[in-house]
Design an enzyme around this catalytic site. Structure first.
Site, short mmCIF file in Angstrom:
data_model
loop_
_atom_site.label_atom_id
_atom_site.label_comp_id
_atom_site.label_asym_id
_atom_site.label_seq_id
_atom_site.Cartn_x
_atom_site.Cartn_y
_atom_site.Cartn_z
CE1 TYR A 1 -6.97 3.35 -0.62
CE2 TYR A 1 -4.59 3.53 -0.44
CZ TYR A 1 -5.72 2.87 -0.90
OH TYR A 1 -5.59 1.72 -1.64
CD GLU B 1 -3.02 -0.66 -0.11
OE1 GLU B 1 -3.08 0.51 -0.54
OE2 GLU B 1 -3.66 -1.59 -0.63
CG ASP C 1 -8.04 3.03 -5.11
OD1 ASP C 1 -9.26 3.04 -5.40
OD2 ASP C 1 -7.25 2.18 -5.56
#
Length: 379
Positions: A149, A67, A167
């Site tokens: 996020y 990520e 996203d």
């Protein structure tokens, strides 16, 4: 309007207004899961639905690493870097034990180098705390380099927590699903609220990955394959006949163009003179050839008399590079030199150049002066 279209528009309007029923949200997630189970992407950090059903569970270290790498970078670009990192540092403890310079070298070319510095800082902290990542969004937000996020993505995918993972792919899917007319730069809270209503209590990690896969492979920016979409019956953008209009974007401002010069000094044995940039700021902690004092806000000198030391500088061309907020043009000068190294500089041997922590812009500079110099060479 046909009855089916009227039903679809009514459902979309209810979702936007917050009146969508739980059963409608569950229906969307059920169809999304059926599609994802059959058509998910195979990614090196992902536990597939089949493997998950057989008892396999995601490795939080791998999810976190992927990520962080995926922030503002494509999946295809990340795969090779991800595998390299795992080979070098298979656990968060191994990454924490690595010299920061080695981490920056392995990251070189991936861009947004503050991510690499935060990656190392986060690994150090997690290792000191026993090597276990927090399993909640709030706990993850306390770690260096992990924002809203990334915390949601790790919580959902690594720990199966119900979290709204939003996203760019998910923004596009939701904007089209509900025909959101608000420009994307202003619509993010609205989109997040809609995702929160859709997240199921069961398989929230797979839901997050399914939404991202849907945006990446079906609901693409150009020429979306709407006929293959598992949630097309709920998509109000299809009614408009122009799904590509969503998400709505404001016109982009032109990026300012900055200029400067770069100096590639080469020794008789092929070694190249380098220096390390300051740890903070643009390209912080990375390696570069000497350049003039350009920044995102000001130009640097563009002539050879601005070199850090005198030499027979010959013009070797001009390179361009685009950063997030500005574009850069550098005049490249090349010289063969002898003698001592200038203070704050060091020589990198020809076979070592490819392993230095050179950002892409610096690789372009060196290649302009010495074609092939940044490619891996035998020792």
């Amino acid at each position: 309007m046909a009855p089916q279209d009227q039903t679809r528009k009514a459902a979309a309007d209810k979702a936007v207004s917050g009146d969508a029923s739980e059963s409608e949200s569950l229906d969307i997630s059920a169809r999304l899961f059926a599609w994802y189970d059959a058509h998910h992407r195979d990614l090196p950090w992902r536990v597939t639905p089949d493997a998950f059903s057989r008892g396999a569970r995601p490795d939080p270290y791998r999810i976190w690493l992927s990520e962080v790498m995926l922030q503002q970078t494509t999946v295809e670009a990340v795969k090779a870097y991800f595998r390299t990192f795992l080979e070098k540092w298979p656990s968060v403890e191994a990454l924490a034990a690595a010299p920061a310079e080695d981490v920056m070298k392995a990251w070189a070319g991936l861009g947004y180098y503050s991510r690499a510095r935060n990656l190392k800082a986060c690994a150090d902290l997690v290792a000191r705390q026993g090597g276990r990542f927090p399993d909640t969004e709030a706990g993850l937000r306390e770690l260096p380099g992990i924002g809203a996020y990334t915390a949601a993505a790790i919580a959902a995918i690594a720990f199966d927590r119900p979290a709204a993972v939003v996203d760019g792919n998910v923004e596009r899917v939701i904007s089209r699903l509900y025909s959101i007319e608000t420009p994307l730069s202003e619509a993010k809270p609205e989109i997040r609220a809609l995702v929160e209503k859709l997240v199921p209590q069961k398989r929230p990690g797979d839901f997050a990955q399914a939404m991202m896969d849907l945006g990446a492979t079906i609901c693409t920016p150009r020429r979306p394959r709407c006929m293959l979409c598992p949630v097309r019956e709920d998509c109000s953008a299809i009614l408009s006949g122009d799904p590509e209009r969503f998400p709505v974007r404001l016109p982009k401002d032109d990026k300012p163009l900055r200029r400067g010069a770069a100096f590639v000094a080469e020794r008789g044995d092929g070694a190249i003179l380098l220096r390390k940039r300051p740890d903070k700021g643009l390209l912080g902690g990375m390696t570069e050839v000497p350049t003039t004092a350009w920044t995102a806000r000001i130009d640097g000198a563009t002539t050879p008399d601005a070199a850090p030391f005198p030499a027979d500088w010959r013009r070797a061309g001009r390179i361009g590079h685009v950063f997030t907020h500005f574009a850069l043009e550098l005049e490249v000068f090349h010289a063969h030199i002898k003698g001592d190294v200038a203070d704050g500089h060091f020589w990198s041997l020809a076979h070592e150049i490819s392993g230095e922590a050179l950002p892409t812009v610096m690789k372009k500079v060196i290649e302009a002066a010495i074609p092939g110099a940044t490619k891996k060479r035998p020792h």
